[in-house]
Design a protein around this motif. Structure first.
Motif, PDB file in Angstrom:
ATOM      1  N   PRO A 220       0.842  -1.203   0.000  1.00 21.65           N
ATOM      2  CA  PRO A 220       0.000   0.000   0.000  1.00 21.65           C
ATOM      3  C   PRO A 220       0.875   1.250   0.000  1.00 21.65           C
ATOM      4  O   PRO A 220       1.943   1.269   0.602  1.00 21.65           O
ATOM      5  N   LEU A 221       0.420   2.278  -0.689  1.00 20.87           N
ATOM      6  CA  LEU A 221       1.209   3.503  -0.792  1.00 20.87           C
ATOM      7  C   LEU A 221       1.336   4.224   0.540  1.00 20.87           C
ATOM      8  O   LEU A 221       2.262   5.014   0.725  1.00 20.87           O
ATOM      9  N   ASP A 222       0.444   3.934   1.484  1.00 22.27           N
ATOM     10  CA  ASP A 222       0.547   4.569   2.800  1.00 22.27           C
ATOM     11  C   ASP A 222       1.311   3.710   3.810  1.00 22.27           C
ATOM     12  O   ASP A 222       1.395   4.050   4.988  1.00 22.27           O
ATOM     13  N   ASP A 223       1.912   2.624   3.351  1.00 24.59           N
ATOM     14  CA  ASP A 223       2.733   1.769   4.199  1.00 24.59           C
ATOM     15  C   ASP A 223       3.961   2.552   4.677  1.00 24.59           C
ATOM     16  O   ASP A 223       4.549   3.313   3.896  1.00 24.59           O
ATOM     17  N   PRO A 224       4.369   2.423   5.934  1.00 29.79           N
ATOM     18  CA  PRO A 224       5.530   3.172   6.427  1.00 29.79           C
ATOM     19  C   PRO A 224       6.809   2.924   5.618  1.00 29.79           C
ATOM     20  O   PRO A 224       7.571   3.857   5.353  1.00 29.79           O
ATOM     21  N   ALA A 225       7.036   1.684   5.197  1.00 28.32           N
ATOM     22  CA  ALA A 225       8.222   1.390   4.382  1.00 28.32           C
ATOM     23  C   ALA A 225       8.122   2.052   3.012  1.00 28.32           C
ATOM     24  O   ALA A 225       9.108   2.574   2.485  1.00 28.32           O
ATOM     25  N   ALA A 226       6.925   2.051   2.426  1.00 24.96           N
ATOM     26  CA  ALA A 226       6.726   2.693   1.126  1.00 24.96           C
ATOM     27  C   ALA A 226       6.947   4.200   1.227  1.00 24.96           C
ATOM     28  O   ALA A 226       7.555   4.806   0.342  1.00 24.96           O
ATOM     29  N   LYS A 227       6.471   4.792   2.311  1.00 20.06           N
ATOM     30  CA  LYS A 227       6.683   6.227   2.508  1.00 20.06           C
ATOM     31  C   LYS A 227       8.160   6.534   2.721  1.00 20.06           C
ATOM     32  O   LYS A 227       8.683   7.500   2.172  1.00 20.06           O
ATOM     33  N   ALA A 228       8.836   5.721   3.501  1.00 22.10           N
ATOM     34  CA  ALA A 228      10.252   5.953   3.786  1.00 22.10           C
ATOM     35  C   ALA A 228      11.108   5.857   2.527  1.00 22.10           C
ATOM     36  O   ALA A 228      12.064   6.614   2.356  1.00 22.10           O
ATOM     37  N   LEU A 229      10.747   4.930   1.633  1.00 24.35           N
ATOM     38  CA  LEU A 229      11.503   4.756   0.392  1.00 24.35           C
ATOM     39  C   LEU A 229      10.900   5.526  -0.777  1.00 24.35           C
ATOM     40  O   LEU A 229      11.340   5.374  -1.909  1.00 24.35           O
ATOM     41  N   ARG A 230       9.881   6.335  -0.501  1.00 22.31           N
ATOM     42  CA  ARG A 230       9.209   7.172  -1.512  1.00 22.31           C
ATOM     43  C   ARG A 230       8.716   6.332  -2.701  1.00 22.31           C
ATOM     44  O   ARG A 230       8.817   6.735  -3.853  1.00 22.31           O
ATOM     45  N   TYR A 231       8.142   5.157  -2.414  1.00 20.50           N
ATOM     46  CA  TYR A 231       7.650   4.259  -3.453  1.00 20.50           C
ATOM     47  C   TYR A 231       6.446   4.852  -4.170  1.00 20.50           C
ATOM     48  O   TYR A 231       5.534   5.390  -3.546  1.00 20.50           O
ATOM     49  N   VAL A 232       6.461   4.774  -5.497  1.00 20.61           N
ATOM     50  CA  VAL A 232       5.319   5.149  -6.335  1.00 20.61           C
ATOM     51  C   VAL A 232       5.093   4.026  -7.350  1.00 20.61           C
ATOM     52  O   VAL A 232       6.031   3.343  -7.740  1.00 20.61           O
ATOM     53  N   GLU A 233       3.847   3.833  -7.756  1.00 18.04           N
ATOM     54  CA  GLU A 233       3.544   2.778  -8.724  1.00 18.04           C
ATOM     55  C   GLU A 233       3.826   3.192 -10.155  1.00 18.04           C
ATOM     56  O   GLU A 233       3.874   2.354 -11.044  1.00 18.04           O
ATOM     57  N   ASP A 234       4.019   4.478 -10.393  1.00 14.44           N
ATOM     58  CA  ASP A 234       4.356   4.984 -11.726  1.00 14.44           C
ATOM     59  C   ASP A 234       5.615   5.840 -11.594  1.00 14.44           C
ATOM     60  O   ASP A 234       5.579   6.924 -11.010  1.00 14.44           O
ATOM     61  N   ALA A 235       6.734   5.344 -12.127  1.00 11.06           N
ATOM     62  CA  ALA A 235       8.024   6.011 -11.964  1.00 11.06           C
ATOM     63  C   ALA A 235       8.032   7.428 -12.530  1.00 11.06           C
ATOM     64  O   ALA A 235       8.809   8.269 -12.071  1.00 11.06           O
ATOM     65  N   SER A 236       7.156   7.721 -13.476  1.00  9.29           N
ATOM     66  CA  SER A 236       7.125   9.074 -14.036  1.00  9.29           C
ATOM     67  C   SER A 236       6.606  10.095 -13.026  1.00  9.29           C
ATOM     68  O   SER A 236       6.810  11.292 -13.195  1.00  9.29           O
ATOM     69  N   HIS A 237       5.937   9.618 -11.963  1.00 14.70           N
ATOM     70  CA  HIS A 237       5.439  10.518 -10.925  1.00 14.70           C
ATOM     71  C   HIS A 237       6.396  10.646  -9.738  1.00 14.70           C
ATOM     72  O   HIS A 237       6.082  11.335  -8.764  1.00 14.70           O
ATOM     73  N   ALA A 238       7.547   9.986  -9.801  1.00 15.48           N
ATOM     74  CA  ALA A 238       8.501  10.023  -8.689  1.00 15.48           C
ATOM     75  C   ALA A 238       9.239  11.359  -8.687  1.00 15.48           C
ATOM     76  O   ALA A 238       9.657  11.856  -9.721  1.00 15.48           O
ATOM     77  N   SER A 239       9.390  11.913  -7.494  1.00 17.80           N
ATOM     78  CA  SER A 239      10.146  13.161  -7.367  1.00 17.80           C
ATOM     79  C   SER A 239      11.478  12.859  -6.700  1.00 17.80           C
ATOM     80  O   SER A 239      11.586  11.961  -5.873  1.00 17.80           O
ATOM     81  N   GLY A 240      12.492  13.593  -7.070  1.00 13.60           N
ATOM     82  CA  GLY A 240      13.796  13.445  -6.450  1.00 13.60           C
ATOM     83  C   GLY A 240      14.637  12.304  -6.995  1.00 13.60           C
ATOM     84  O   GLY A 240      15.605  11.907  -6.361  1.00 13.60           O
ATOM     85  N   LYS A 241      14.278  11.769  -8.165  1.00 13.33           N
ATOM     86  CA  LYS A 241      15.106  10.709  -8.744  1.00 13.33           C
ATOM     87  C   LYS A 241      16.421  11.323  -9.218  1.00 13.33           C
ATOM     88  O   LYS A 241      16.425  12.370  -9.860  1.00 13.33           O
ATOM     89  N   ILE A 242      17.524  10.673  -8.888  1.00 16.31           N
ATOM     90  CA  ILE A 242      18.836  11.122  -9.336  1.00 16.31           C
ATOM     91  C   ILE A 242      19.504   9.993 -10.096  1.00 16.31           C
ATOM     92  O   ILE A 242      19.114   8.831  -9.981  1.00 16.31           O
ATOM     93  N   ASP A 243      20.500  10.342 -10.887  1.00 18.30           N
ATOM     94  CA  ASP A 243      21.261   9.313 -11.583  1.00 18.30           C
ATOM     95  C   ASP A 243      21.998   8.474 -10.542  1.00 18.30           C
ATOM     96  O   ASP A 243      22.608   9.014  -9.618  1.00 18.30           O
ATOM     97  N   LYS A 244      21.898   7.158 -10.677  1.00 20.01           N
ATOM     98  CA  LYS A 244      22.550   6.243  -9.739  1.00 20.01           C
ATOM     99  C   LYS A 244      23.353   5.210 -10.495  1.00 20.01           C
ATOM    100  O   LYS A 244      22.848   4.598 -11.426  1.00 20.01           O
ATOM    101  N   MET A 245      24.568   5.028 -10.097  1.00 25.02           N
ATOM    102  CA  MET A 245      25.419   3.957 -10.614  1.00 25.02           C
ATOM    103  C   MET A 245      25.430   3.909 -12.134  1.00 25.02           C
ATOM    104  O   MET A 245      25.331   2.845 -12.737  1.00 25.02           O
ATOM    105  N   GLY A 246      25.485   5.073 -12.753  1.00 26.34           N
ATOM    106  CA  GLY A 246      25.560   5.156 -14.201  1.00 26.34           C
ATOM    107  C   GLY A 246      24.232   5.008 -14.923  1.00 26.34           C
ATOM    108  O   GLY A 246      24.202   4.912 -16.144  1.00 26.34           O
ATOM    109  N   VAL A 247      23.128   4.981 -14.193  1.00 28.70           N
ATOM    110  CA  VAL A 247      21.800   4.852 -14.807  1.00 28.70           C
ATOM    111  C   VAL A 247      21.034   6.143 -14.553  1.00 28.70           C
ATOM    112  O   VAL A 247      20.923   6.591 -13.412  1.00 28.70           O
ATOM    113  N   ALA A 248      20.525   6.727 -15.616  1.00 27.87           N
ATOM    114  CA  ALA A 248      19.761   7.968 -15.498  1.00 27.87           C
ATOM    115  C   ALA A 248      18.503   7.737 -14.670  1.00 27.87           C
ATOM    116  O   ALA A 248      17.909   6.655 -14.718  1.00 27.87           O
TER     117      ALA A 248
END
Length: 102
Positions: free
Chosen positions: A31-59
């Protein structure tokens, strides 16, 4: 007094309890309101994720649950994620725990 054989027969079904519990957990979506999901900023659609940064050579735009090391499903639908105790996450989702698959 019960015999050893009777004791083993009576308790042998207890060994299946951990397997049954894991299958129940695995069938549940995170569930999106799960404490672990909130802590890891989980979203079901990656295009709606905020704060994504390039990691380990992947945009950031190329980071999806389906190409993460912790996503264990063969396809990109909903599949189990190790970070969420093998509960189901969207293959097109994203979280801050993303690590490229090996």
């Amino acid at each position: 007094m019960p015999t050893r054989r009777a004791f083993l027969a009576a308790t042998s079904s207890l060994a299946l309890i951990p397997i049954f519990n894991m299958s129940v957990i695995a069938a549940e979506k995170v569930p999106l309101d799960d404490p672990a999901a909130k802590a890891l900023r989980y979203v079901e659609d990656a295009s709606h994720a905020s704060g994504k940064i390039d990691k380990m050579g992947v945009a950031g735009a190329d980071q999806l649950c389906s190409n993460c090391r912790f996503y264990t499903a063969p396809e990109a639908g909903f599949g189990p994620c190790i970070l969420f105790q093998n509960r189901l996450v969207a293959g097109k989702g994203w979280c801050a725990g993303w690590v490229p698959s090996a």
